[in-house]
Design a protein around this motif. Structure first.
Motif, PDB file in Angstrom:
ATOM      1  N   LEU A 133       0.828  -1.217   0.000  1.00 54.72           N
ATOM      2  CA  LEU A 133       0.000   0.000   0.000  1.00 54.72           C
ATOM      3  C   LEU A 133       0.855   1.256   0.000  1.00 54.72           C
ATOM      4  N   GLU A 134       2.152   1.080  -0.116  1.00 52.35           N
ATOM      5  CA  GLU A 134       3.038   2.248   0.011  1.00 52.35           C
ATOM      6  C   GLU A 134       2.784   3.285  -1.072  1.00 52.35           C
ATOM      7  N   TYR A 135       2.167   2.856  -2.205  1.00 53.53           N
ATOM      8  CA  TYR A 135       1.861   3.839  -3.245  1.00 53.53           C
ATOM      9  C   TYR A 135       0.890   4.901  -2.715  1.00 53.53           C
ATOM     10  N   ARG A 136       0.234   4.630  -1.581  1.00 53.92           N
ATOM     11  CA  ARG A 136      -0.730   5.581  -1.016  1.00 53.92           C
ATOM     12  C   ARG A 136      -0.075   6.608  -0.093  1.00 53.92           C
ATOM     13  N   GLY A 137       1.208   6.409   0.212  1.00 56.44           N
ATOM     14  CA  GLY A 137       1.894   7.333   1.109  1.00 56.44           C
ATOM     15  C   GLY A 137       3.094   6.618   1.707  1.00 56.44           C
ATOM     16  N   TYR A 138       4.164   7.371   1.939  1.00 53.30           N
ATOM     17  CA  TYR A 138       5.366   6.699   2.436  1.00 53.30           C
ATOM     18  C   TYR A 138       6.209   7.637   3.283  1.00 53.30           C
ATOM     19  N   ASP A 139       5.544   8.574   3.989  1.00 48.75           N
ATOM     20  CA  ASP A 139       6.271   9.497   4.859  1.00 48.75           C
ATOM     21  C   ASP A 139       6.753   8.806   6.122  1.00 48.75           C
ATOM     22  N   SER A 140       5.842   8.026   6.711  1.00 47.57           N
ATOM     23  CA  SER A 140       6.146   7.358   7.977  1.00 47.57           C
ATOM     24  C   SER A 140       5.192   6.179   8.108  1.00 47.57           C
ATOM     25  N   CYS A 141       5.468   5.297   9.055  1.00 47.71           N
ATOM     26  CA  CYS A 141       4.579   4.138   9.202  1.00 47.71           C
ATOM     27  C   CYS A 141       4.614   3.633  10.640  1.00 47.71           C
ATOM     28  N   GLY A 142       3.701   2.728  10.944  1.00 49.37           N
ATOM     29  CA  GLY A 142       3.666   2.200  12.302  1.00 49.37           C
ATOM     30  C   GLY A 142       2.644   1.102  12.436  1.00 49.37           C
TER      31      GLY A 142
ATOM     32  N   ALA B 231       3.285   7.600 -10.355  1.00 52.09           N
ATOM     33  CA  ALA B 231       3.014   8.326 -11.606  1.00 52.09           C
ATOM     34  C   ALA B 231       2.156   7.466 -12.537  1.00 52.09           C
ATOM     35  N   ALA B 232       1.133   8.091 -13.090  1.00 57.25           N
ATOM     36  CA  ALA B 232       0.250   7.368 -14.017  1.00 57.25           C
ATOM     37  C   ALA B 232       0.953   7.190 -15.357  1.00 57.25           C
ATOM     38  N   THR B 233       0.940   5.989 -15.895  1.00 53.21           N
ATOM     39  CA  THR B 233       1.517   5.740 -17.225  1.00 53.21           C
ATOM     40  C   THR B 233       0.519   4.954 -18.075  1.00 53.21           C
ATOM     41  N   LYS B 234       0.364   3.657 -17.731  1.00 53.38           N
ATOM     42  CA  LYS B 234      -0.499   2.831 -18.599  1.00 53.38           C
ATOM     43  C   LYS B 234      -1.964   3.235 -18.487  1.00 53.38           C
TER      44      LYS B 234
ATOM     45  N   ALA C 255      11.143  12.980 -12.119  1.00 53.92           N
ATOM     46  CA  ALA C 255      12.580  13.250 -12.198  1.00 53.92           C
ATOM     47  C   ALA C 255      12.964  14.583 -11.565  1.00 53.92           C
ATOM     48  N   GLY C 256      11.983  15.283 -10.994  1.00 59.50           N
ATOM     49  CA  GLY C 256      12.285  16.540 -10.298  1.00 59.50           C
ATOM     50  C   GLY C 256      12.823  17.624 -11.217  1.00 59.50           C
ATOM     51  N   LEU C 257      12.493  17.568 -12.502  1.00 57.91           N
ATOM     52  CA  LEU C 257      12.992  18.578 -13.446  1.00 57.91           C
ATOM     53  C   LEU C 257      12.079  19.802 -13.456  1.00 57.91           C
ATOM     54  N   LYS C 258      12.679  20.959 -13.690  1.00 63.59           N
ATOM     55  CA  LYS C 258      11.845  22.142 -13.927  1.00 63.59           C
ATOM     56  C   LYS C 258      11.433  22.058 -15.395  1.00 63.59           C
TER      57      LYS C 258
ATOM     58  N   PRO D 108      11.872   6.307  -8.758  1.00 65.72           N
ATOM     59  CA  PRO D 108      10.818   6.681  -9.708  1.00 65.72           C
ATOM     60  C   PRO D 108       9.425   6.272  -9.224  1.00 65.72           C
ATOM     61  N   ASP D 109       9.363   5.252  -8.388  1.00 61.11           N
ATOM     62  CA  ASP D 109       8.044   4.788  -7.921  1.00 61.11           C
ATOM     63  C   ASP D 109       7.450   5.688  -6.846  1.00 61.11           C
ATOM     64  N   ARG D 110       8.341   6.444  -6.174  1.00 59.04           N
ATOM     65  CA  ARG D 110       7.846   7.207  -5.027  1.00 59.04           C
ATOM     66  C   ARG D 110       8.341   8.643  -5.051  1.00 59.04           C
ATOM     67  N   PRO D 111       7.759   9.459  -5.940  1.00 61.02           N
ATOM     68  CA  PRO D 111       8.201  10.857  -6.015  1.00 61.02           C
ATOM     69  C   PRO D 111       7.993  11.584  -4.683  1.00 61.02           C
ATOM     70  N   ARG D 112       8.863  12.556  -4.454  1.00 60.13           N
ATOM     71  CA  ARG D 112       8.819  13.314  -3.195  1.00 60.13           C
ATOM     72  C   ARG D 112       7.443  13.954  -2.984  1.00 60.13           C
ATOM     73  N   ASN D 113       6.937  13.868  -1.778  1.00 62.69           N
ATOM     74  CA  ASN D 113       5.713  14.569  -1.334  1.00 62.69           C
ATOM     75  C   ASN D 113       4.417  14.065  -1.968  1.00 62.69           C
ATOM     76  N   LEU D 114       4.468  13.038  -2.775  1.00 62.11           N
ATOM     77  CA  LEU D 114       3.248  12.632  -3.489  1.00 62.11           C
ATOM     78  C   LEU D 114       2.709  11.305  -2.975  1.00 62.11           C
ATOM     79  N   ALA D 115       1.485  11.009  -3.379  1.00 58.51           N
ATOM     80  CA  ALA D 115       0.900   9.688  -3.147  1.00 58.51           C
ATOM     81  C   ALA D 115      -0.028   9.428  -4.315  1.00 58.51           C
ATOM     82  N   LYS D 116      -0.360   8.178  -4.531  1.00 55.01           N
ATOM     83  CA  LYS D 116      -1.086   7.874  -5.755  1.00 55.01           C
ATOM     84  C   LYS D 116      -2.565   8.251  -5.705  1.00 55.01           C
TER      85      LYS D 116
END
Ligand code: F6R
Length: 593
Positions: A24-33, A397-400, A481-484, A580-588
Motif C-alpha cells: 500500500l506504500e503507493y498511497r503514502g510513504y512518509d512514515s509508518c507504524g 506516476a500514471a503511465t499505462k 525526475a524533479g525537473l523544472k 521513480p516509484d515514489r516521487p517526493r511529497n506525493l501519493a497515488k
C-alpha cells in the motif's frame, strides 16, 4: 493518501501487517507504524520512512500477538515525524486507531477533549478518534457503542481500524475513504485496497458507507444500534472473489513498478482493443443524446480530458468542455438533466473528482466514469462505467492508465461518427508502442536524458493534441525526475513565452506529419535564439539536435508520443538517484480535498 492494513487471525500479526502495508506504500510513504494486541497492553511501534526500513528496525523486537493494525502515512495534518505517525493511542494506551481521510471538525473536538483532561501527543486530526473512543468508554459506554458513536461525532471522511487491549478483535468502519476486508478461513485483513492482501486471499468484502463491523478469528459481525444500545448481528456481506492475478501487483523481475507498467502498455492496449469497443458502443447513444458534454479529471487524468475535448471537436465535430475537477464548482451550476459528465480517474477515489461528480448529480446530470478500479467510489457513484483494462497501476506516476484513457476516448470519438469499431488507429499505436519500448529505443532515450541533466529548465511544446502530450510529458518530468519542465503552446510562444529561451535551453517538440511545417518554423525560431532542439515525431526537423522517431498513428498518435517521455522521466530519475516509484511529497490516490 495513507494506507491502512490490519490483521486478525491465528498467525503472528506484525509480519503480515508489514507485508500488507508494503503493498500500500503507493498511497503514502512518509512514515509508518503498527499496534499489536496480545492479551496484555498494546504494543505500538512507529518510524519515519519506508516499510523496508521499518521492517529492519523492528526485526529483533517485532511485537507478538495475532491481532494488529498498521498505517503508512501521507501527511495532511502535522509534519512528517514519529509523533505524527499512526497508530494513535488513547491516554491510557488501551485503545489504538489508524485512520485514512480528513476529520474536518478535529480542532473543535481536540479542544473539547482537552478540556475533559485528554492529553494529545501528535498534531494530527486522526488522534481525536482514539480519545473520543476512550472518553465514551470512560462515560460508561461499551466499546462497540463508542465506536458506533464516531459516526455522530466525526465530520469529514474516514476509514478507521480500532483495536482495544485484551479484545482479540478489530473494529472497522468507513465513510468517504476506501476500506475493504480480505477474508481467509479464520482470519481477516481490513485494508485500504485489495493489492494489500491479494497474495494471501482473493476473497474480499466491500464496506458500504457508514457500515461498522467487528472482526475476530471466530467471524465477522455487523455493529448496529438498537435504540441506544450497540448490538452485533450476523448479516454480513458475502465475500466476492477478485480475479486479479497476484503477479499483477508484484514487481516481478523489474527494478521498479514504473518501468514494469510502462512496458506493459503493449499488452494493456491489446486487452483494451479486445474488450473496450463493446462497452463504448453501449455508451455512444448517451453521448449522442446529451446536450452538453463535460470532461472532468485531475492531474494526468485531466490531460486525458483535454485530449477528449480536442478529439470530440476534431473527429466528431461535437463541442465539449474539459475541467480540472477541483475547479468545477461554478461550472456545475450550468448543468442540468440534459448534460453528460464524463469523469476520468485511474484510482476512482480522487476526492476532487468525486466532489465534481456529486455536484453534477445534484444538478440531475448523467454521469460516466472512465476508471481503472471498477468498484471504486467514483465507479459506484456514476451511472455507467468504462473500465480501463489496464490492471493495477502501483507506481505513483500514471503511465499505462493514461494511454488507456486516451485509447478509450479515441474509440468514443470514432464511434460517434462511424459504425466501425474504430480500433485501426489503436493497432497502429500498439505496433509503434512495441518498437518504442524495445531495449534499443530505451537505450537511445536514456542517452538523451543525459542531455537534460543540467540546471536549465526544459520546455515542451506542441499544438492541439500534441500540446496535451507536452503537458503530460512535463508533468512526468517534474514529478518523477524533479525537473523544472514547462509545457508551452507551440502557437503561443511568439506571444510571450519566447522570452524564456536562452542559450542552451532544451526545447522538446511534439508533432506529426500534419503540423510538421508549422513545427519546423517554430523550432527554427527557437534555435535562432540559442535553444537546443529535441524533436519527437515521424521525422526530424531541420533544426533538430536530437530526435526520437515516433510514427504517425493518426488520432492515436498521442498514445505513442508520450511513451518515450515516460521512459525519459524514469531514466532521468534513476540517473539522479531518485526513486521513480515514489516521487517526493506525493501519493497515488488523492483522497483529500
Ligand atoms: C500523475 C498522476 C496524478 C493523477 C491525479 C488523478 O502522474 O498520477 O496527477 O493523475 O492525482 O488521479 P486519478 O486518475 O486516480 O483520479
Amino acid at each position: 493518501m495513507c494506507g491502512i492494513a490490519g490483521y486478525v487471525g491465528l498467525r503472528p500479526a506484525a509480519p503480515i501487517i508489514l507485508e500488507c502495508l508494503k503493498r500500500l506504500e503507493y498511497r503514502g510513504y512518509d512514515s509508518c507504524g503498527l499496534a499489536v494486541e496480545s492479551g496484555g497492553p498494546l504494543v505500538v511501534r512507529k518510524t519515519v520512512g519506508s516499510i523496508d526500513h521499518f521492517q529492519e528496525e523492528i526485526a529483533a523486537l517485532a511485537p507478538q500477538g495475532t491481532t494488529g493494525i498498521g498505517h503508512t502515512r501521507w501527511a495532511t495534518h502535522g509534519k512528517v515525524d514519529e509523533r505524527n505517525a499512526h497508530p494513535h493511542v488513547s491516554c491510557d494506551g488501551s485503545i489504538a486507531i489508524v485512520h485514512n481521510g480528513v476529520i474536518e471538525n478535529a480542532d473543535r473536538l481536540r479542544v473539547e477533549l482537552t478540556q475533559r483532561g485528554h492529553r494529545f501527543t501528535s498534531d494530527t486530526d486522526s488522534e481525536v478518534v482514539a480519545h473520543l473512543l476512550e472518553e465514551d468508554v470512560r462515560q460508561g459506554r461499551s466499546f462497540d457503542r463508542a465506536f458506533l458513536a464516531l459516526q455522530e461525532s466525526l465530520l469529514g471522511t474516514y476509514a478507521i481500524l480500532a483495536v482495544r487491549a485484551g479484545s482479540g478483535e478489530i473494529l472497522v468502519t468507513r465513510k468517504g475513504s476506501p476500506l475493504v476486508i480480505g477474508v481467509g478461513p479464520t482470519e481477516y485483513f481490513p485494508a485500504s485496497d485489495i493489492p494489500s492482501f491479494l497474495p494471501i486471499t482473493p476473497r474480499v468484502v466491500y464496506l458500504g458507507e457508514d457500515e461498522c463491523f467487528a472482526l475476530a478469528p471466530s467471524g465477522m459481525r455487523r455493529l448496529v444500534l438498537d435504540g441506544d444500545r450497540a448490538v452485533r448481528r450476523g448479516d454480513v456481506p458475502k465475500p466476492d472473489s477478485v480475479s486479479l492475478a497476484p503477479d499483477s501487483i508484484s514487481k516481478g523481475n523489474f527494478e521498479h513498478f514504473m518501468i514494469k507498467e510502462i512496458l506493459e502498455q503493449t499488452g494493456t492496449l491489446e486487452r483494451l482493443i479486445g474488450g473496450a469497443p463493446g462497452v463504448v458502443r453501449e455508451i455512444v447513444p448517451l453521448l449522442r443524446r446529451a446536450h452538453e458534454l463535460v470532461f472532468v479529471g485531475a492531474g494526468t487524468s485531466y490531460h486525458a480530458c483535454l485530449f477528449g475535448q480536442y478529439l470530440l471537436a476534431a473527429v466528431a465535430r461535437r463541442h465539449s468542455d474539459a475541467y480540472v475537477s477541483s475547479d468545477f464548482e461554478h461550472h456545475a451550476e450550468l448543468l442540468g438533466p440534459d448534460s453528460l459528465v464524463i469523469a476520468l480517474s485511474q484510482s476512482g477515489e480522487t476526492r476532487d473528482t468525486l466532489e465534481a461528480l456529486r455536484l453534477a448529480k445534484d444538478r440531475g446530470a448523467r454521469t460516466i466514469a472512465l476508471t481503472n478500479v471498477e468498484l471504486s467510489s467514483i465507479a459506484r457513484l456514476t451511472d455507467h462505467v468504462i473500465p480501463l483494462f489496464s490492471g493495477p497501476e502501483l507506481a505513483v506516476a500514471a503511465t499505462k492508465s493514461y494511454t488507456a484513457q486516451l485509447a478509450i476516448l479515441a474509440l468514443l470519438g470514432q464511434s460517434l461518427v462511424s459504425d466501425e469499431d474504430g480500433v485501426r488507429p489503436l493497432w497502429q499505436a500498439r505496433d509503434a508502442l512495441f518498437n518504442l519500448t524495445s531495449e534499443a529505443a530505451r537505450h537511445h532515450t536514456r542517452e538523451l536524458g543525459r542531455e537534460l541533466l543540467g540546471p536549465q529548465p526544459v520546455f515542451l511544446t506542441g499544438r492541439g493534441r500534441h500540446y496535451v502530450t507536452a503537458l503530460e510529458a512535463a508533468l512526468k518530468l517534474k514529478e518523477v525526475a524533479g525537473l523544472k519542465a514547462e509545457a508551452l503552446h507551440g502557437g503561443e510562444m511568439k506571444h510571450g513565452t519566447l522570452a524564456l529561451i536562452e542559450n542552451g535551453t532544451p526545447a522538446i517538440h511534439f508533432y506529426d506529419d500534419q503540423d510538421f511545417t508549422r513545427t519546423e518554423i517554430a523550432a527554427s525560431e527557437l534555435r535562432s535564439r540559442g535553444a537546443r532542439i529535441f524533436s519527437v515525431g515521424p521525422r526530424p526537423l531541420a533544426s533538430s539536435d536530437h530526435h526520437i522517431r515516433v510514427d504517425d498513428a493518426g488520432i492515436a498518435t498521442p498514445i505513442v508520443q508520450v511513451i518515450p517521455m515516460q521512459i525519459l522521466a524514469y531514466e532521468l530519475a534513476k540517473l539522479k538517484s531518485m526513486d521513480p516509484d515514489r516521487p517526493r511529497n506525493l501519493a497515488k490516490s488523492v483522497t483529500v480535498p
